[in-house]
Design a protein around this motif. Structure first.
Motif, PDB file in Angstrom:
ATOM      1  N   SER A 156      52.262  -8.070  17.703  1.00 31.22           N
ATOM      2  CA  SER A 156      51.049  -8.880  17.657  1.00 31.22           C
ATOM      3  C   SER A 156      49.817  -8.008  17.466  1.00 31.22           C
ATOM      4  CB  SER A 156      50.927  -9.693  18.950  1.00 31.22           C
ATOM      5  OG  SER A 156      49.690 -10.353  19.030  1.00 31.22           O
ATOM      6  N   ALA A 159      49.637  -6.634  13.899  1.00 32.57           N
ATOM      7  CA  ALA A 159      49.201  -7.669  12.955  1.00 32.57           C
ATOM      8  C   ALA A 159      47.700  -7.908  13.057  1.00 32.57           C
ATOM      9  CB  ALA A 159      49.968  -8.962  13.226  1.00 32.57           C
ATOM     10  N   GLU A 160      47.164  -7.854  14.267  1.00 32.85           N
ATOM     11  CA  GLU A 160      45.735  -8.071  14.463  1.00 32.85           C
ATOM     12  C   GLU A 160      44.923  -6.951  13.802  1.00 32.85           C
ATOM     13  OE1 GLU A 160      42.999 -10.855  15.752  1.00 32.85           O
ATOM     14  OE2 GLU A 160      45.193 -10.932  15.901  1.00 32.85           O
ATOM     15  N   GLU A 162      45.628  -5.344  11.226  1.00 31.38           N
ATOM     16  CA  GLU A 162      45.675  -5.435   9.765  1.00 31.38           C
ATOM     17  C   GLU A 162      44.611  -6.383   9.211  1.00 31.38           C
ATOM     18  OE1 GLU A 162      49.469  -6.110   7.937  1.00 31.38           O
ATOM     19  OE2 GLU A 162      50.533  -4.966   9.469  1.00 31.38           O
ATOM     20  N   LYS A 163      43.965  -7.159  10.079  1.00 29.99           N
ATOM     21  CA  LYS A 163      42.993  -8.126   9.604  1.00 29.99           C
ATOM     22  C   LYS A 163      41.713  -7.438   9.142  1.00 29.99           C
ATOM     23  CE  LYS A 163      44.839 -11.905  12.410  1.00 29.99           C
ATOM     24  NZ  LYS A 163      44.575 -12.906  13.476  1.00 29.99           N
ATOM     25  N   ARG A 164      40.994  -8.115   8.269  1.00 32.97           N
ATOM     26  CA  ARG A 164      39.844  -7.516   7.603  1.00 32.97           C
ATOM     27  C   ARG A 164      38.795  -6.982   8.580  1.00 32.97           C
ATOM     28  NH1 ARG A 164      37.768  -7.511   2.602  1.00 32.97           N
ATOM     29  NH2 ARG A 164      39.478  -8.811   1.849  1.00 32.97           N
ATOM     30  N   HIS A 165      38.587  -7.673   9.687  1.00 29.82           N
ATOM     31  CA  HIS A 165      37.522  -7.244  10.606  1.00 29.82           C
ATOM     32  C   HIS A 165      37.849  -5.925  11.301  1.00 29.82           C
ATOM     33  CE1 HIS A 165      40.178  -9.611  13.326  1.00 29.82           C
ATOM     34  NE2 HIS A 165      39.805  -8.727  14.230  1.00 29.82           N
ATOM     35  N   ASN A 166      39.097  -5.467  11.178  1.00 30.56           N
ATOM     36  CA  ASN A 166      39.495  -4.213  11.817  1.00 30.56           C
ATOM     37  C   ASN A 166      39.740  -3.085  10.810  1.00 30.56           C
ATOM     38  OD1 ASN A 166      39.492  -4.803  14.620  1.00 30.56           O
ATOM     39  ND2 ASN A 166      41.375  -5.987  14.373  1.00 30.56           N
ATOM     40  N   ILE A 167      39.342  -3.273   9.561  1.00 33.37           N
ATOM     41  CA  ILE A 167      39.707  -2.301   8.527  1.00 33.37           C
ATOM     42  C   ILE A 167      39.172  -0.901   8.821  1.00 33.37           C
ATOM     43  CG2 ILE A 167      37.707  -2.877   7.062  1.00 33.37           C
ATOM     44  CD1 ILE A 167      39.595  -2.385   4.643  1.00 33.37           C
ATOM     45  N   SER A 202      48.716   0.331   7.037  1.00 33.86           N
ATOM     46  CA  SER A 202      48.905  -0.472   8.244  1.00 33.86           C
ATOM     47  C   SER A 202      49.852   0.243   9.199  1.00 33.86           C
ATOM     48  CB  SER A 202      49.494  -1.843   7.889  1.00 33.86           C
ATOM     49  OG  SER A 202      50.826  -1.687   7.416  1.00 33.86           O
ATOM     50  N   PRO A 249      39.152  -7.042  19.770  1.00 34.40           N
ATOM     51  CA  PRO A 249      39.510  -7.233  18.362  1.00 34.40           C
ATOM     52  C   PRO A 249      40.883  -6.694  17.990  1.00 34.40           C
ATOM     53  CG  PRO A 249      38.012  -5.367  18.598  1.00 34.40           C
ATOM     54  CD  PRO A 249      38.113  -6.014  19.948  1.00 34.40           C
ATOM     55  N   GLY A 252      46.395  -9.560  19.668  1.00 34.14           N
ATOM     56  CA  GLY A 252      46.792 -10.900  19.284  1.00 34.14           C
ATOM     57  C   GLY A 252      47.104 -11.728  20.516  1.00 34.14           C
TER      58      GLY A 252
END
Length: 301
Positions: A156, A159-160, A162-167, A202, A249, A252
């Motif tokens: 989890s 996966a979190e 990998e989201k754009r806000h964590n790039i 990732s 952030p 998950g």
């Protein structure tokens, strides 16, 4: 904001450390940074991914516990103390053998009547997994533990991230881990390859290619399943406080084990609305909310 603020803007004096190196059963080493005041209780502090004993969040815990009558020892994971470790493998989110070696060493000193644990992020996952593995065997040896901003479900959490806000965070982690792998490539020619490392974007890719094979797992999914502390919480038998902010952030929804905590008489879960990841800032105060809460919990138990 609360995640990034402490590393950029927090002003805190360094800890007065005495470094000691211990040898592990596989002939590697761990560097331990003690901050001693001659107390009978000691707190073992475990840092997060690619951190070390000089992180500001570690210093904060050292200072608040020293001031309250505890010695501390800040554990540097393998390869995180400023010198590459000896073996090909280094550390990961489920590596508990090294924590076990530190606990065994502290017990052998016969100086302390109480040992407590405080782990951050990855270090929090290691702490919880270790205590779950130990079960009743930890009773009497370790009195309590606090785990802060814990990705207790690694799938989890990955996966979190990998989201754009964590790039930005993801890129930094991959970059820093790549530097460590370059050193391993030089130490052990032919054992690992960093060809096409730039394609790794990732944790799933990184763990599939490096973490899993270097540490004896089939693949990233197997590693996550076997090392997520969420699956060990039910077996913990000492008082443990897990603090995961709702606005973290990196976490998950599976990283908030409400049902497990509700069914356990040992695991306490607190999920404040704000705090970020290893943040919990109290503007204008010497100590952050997480530091005050960790101390209060250890004193309560």
């Amino acid at each position: 904001m609360l995640t990034i603020y402490p590393s950029l803007f927090r002003s805190i004096k360094p800890a007065d450390y005495r470094r000691e190196r211990i040898v592990t059963p596989d002939n590697d080493f761990l560097d331990l940074d003690f901050s001693e005041r001659g107390n009978k209780s000691i707190v073992v502090i475990l840092h997060g991914l690619e951190g070390n004993s000089t992180r500001k969040y570690v210093f904060g815990m050292v200072h608040i516990f020293n001031g309250a009558g505890f010695d501390t020892v800040s554990m540097n994971f393998r390869g995180c103390s400023g010198e590459p470790n000896r073996n090909l493998r280094f550390y990961h989110s489920g590596e508990t053998d090294d924590l076990r070696a530190v606990i065994t060493y502290l017990v052998s000193l016969k100086k302390y009547t109480a040992i407590h644990l405080v782990g951050f992020s990855l270090g929090g996952n290691v702490t919880l997994k270790y205590l779950g593995e130990q079960g009743a065997d930890a009773v009497g040896v370790i009195k309590s533990a606090v785990a802060i901003s814990v990705p207790c479900d690694l799938k989890s959490g990955s996966a979190e991230l990998e989201k754009r806000h964590n790039i930005i965070y993801m890129q930094r982690f991959i970059r820093d881990l790549g530097h460590k792998l370059r050193l391993k490539e030089q130490q052990f020619p032919g054992s690992i390859s960093l060809d096409h490392y730039g394609e790794v974007k990732s944790f799933r890719q990184f763990d599939d290619r490096y973490t899993a094979p270097m540490h004896g797992f089939k693949d990233a999914l197997t590693y996550w399943e076997q090392c997520s502390s969420r699956f060990y919480l039910h077996n913990i038998r000492i008082p443990v406080l897990v603090i995961n902010a709702q606005d973290d952030p990196f976490l998950g929804k599976e990283c908030y084990p409400y049902e497990i905590a509700a069914d356990s008489q040992y695991v306490y879960l607190e999920t404040p609305h704000q705090g970020g990841h290893v943040g919990f800032v109290r503007f204008g105060k010497d100590f952050y909310w997480s530091e005050k809460r960790a101390l209060a919990f250890l004193q309560e138990v």
